[in-house]
Motif scaffolding. Sequence first.
Motif, mmCIF file in Angstrom:
data_model
loop_
_atom_site.group_PDB
_atom_site.id
_atom_site.type_symbol
_atom_site.label_atom_id
_atom_site.label_comp_id
_atom_site.label_asym_id
_atom_site.label_seq_id
_atom_site.Cartn_x
_atom_site.Cartn_y
_atom_site.Cartn_z
ATOM 1 N N GLY A 144 0.794 -1.224 0.000
ATOM 2 C CA GLY A 144 0.000 0.000 0.000
ATOM 3 C C GLY A 144 0.824 1.272 0.000
ATOM 4 O O GLY A 144 0.482 2.236 0.677
ATOM 5 N N THR A 145 1.889 1.297 -0.787
ATOM 6 C CA THR A 145 2.782 2.454 -0.793
ATOM 7 C C THR A 145 2.558 3.395 -1.974
ATOM 8 O O THR A 145 3.145 4.471 -2.008
ATOM 9 N N THR A 147 0.075 5.365 -5.105
ATOM 10 C CA THR A 147 -1.206 5.898 -5.557
ATOM 11 C C THR A 147 -1.177 5.987 -7.075
ATOM 12 O O THR A 147 -0.132 5.780 -7.694
ATOM 13 N N GLU A 157 -5.486 8.386 -5.924
ATOM 14 C CA GLU A 157 -6.173 7.369 -5.127
ATOM 15 C C GLU A 157 -5.197 6.216 -4.894
ATOM 16 O O GLU A 157 -4.238 6.050 -5.642
ATOM 17 N N LEU A 158 -5.442 5.444 -3.861
ATOM 18 C CA LEU A 158 -4.591 4.304 -3.550
ATOM 19 C C LEU A 158 -4.648 3.299 -4.696
ATOM 20 O O LEU A 158 -5.731 2.953 -5.175
ATOM 21 N N TYR A 159 -3.472 2.869 -5.149
ATOM 22 C CA TYR A 159 -3.421 1.817 -6.164
ATOM 23 C C TYR A 159 -4.007 0.554 -5.524
ATOM 24 O O TYR A 159 -3.818 0.310 -4.330
ATOM 25 N N GLU A 164 -6.270 -6.310 1.274
ATOM 26 C CA GLU A 164 -6.336 -5.228 2.263
ATOM 27 C C GLU A 164 -6.268 -5.749 3.698
ATOM 28 O O GLU A 164 -5.674 -5.116 4.570
#
Length: 172
Positions: A144-145, A147, A157-159, A164
């Motif tokens: 989660g690093t 976007t 937005e988050l890639y 999750e």
Amino acid sequence: DRLVAAFNAKTDSPIKDVAFAKALWRLAAWDQAFFLEVGIAARKTGMKSSVVEALWKLKLLISKRNQADLEALLANRSWPRVAQVGQDAAMAAYLIVMHSEDGLQKKYLPVIKKICEAGELPWIRYALMVDRSRQNDNVPQRYGTHTRFNEKTKAAELYPLEDEAKVDEWRK
């Protein structure tokens, strides 16, 4: 040469391979060139303006040249270590690979992992490299690093994530 000599005289960790360090510093300077200008142009003309697109094309050309130069350097030497070239020069090699788009990230991920295990890079650098590599392959990221720009909302937005529910576990 005088700056390197002055640095070496004042530290317990002198730069041992000055020529290698200089080559890496040059690559780092080119790697970081125009990021500020891209940001300024994006704020003034929009993320997808012709000015921003032209700057990114220039950055891509620089990146490809840097990648070729780094590969040529590494063909004659091993991955640069902090004790050999200093922190900034060692980081340059990481940045060149991080900003590549043609498989160098996958090629050097095992090396980056060893460098992190040795304590020369923080583990976030490994996570960033894994996620960028996955993003370049159009697969969900793990840590989660990263976007991406959403054309519809005109916002970052988050890639997408691989899972999750496991992100925090993987980050540990």
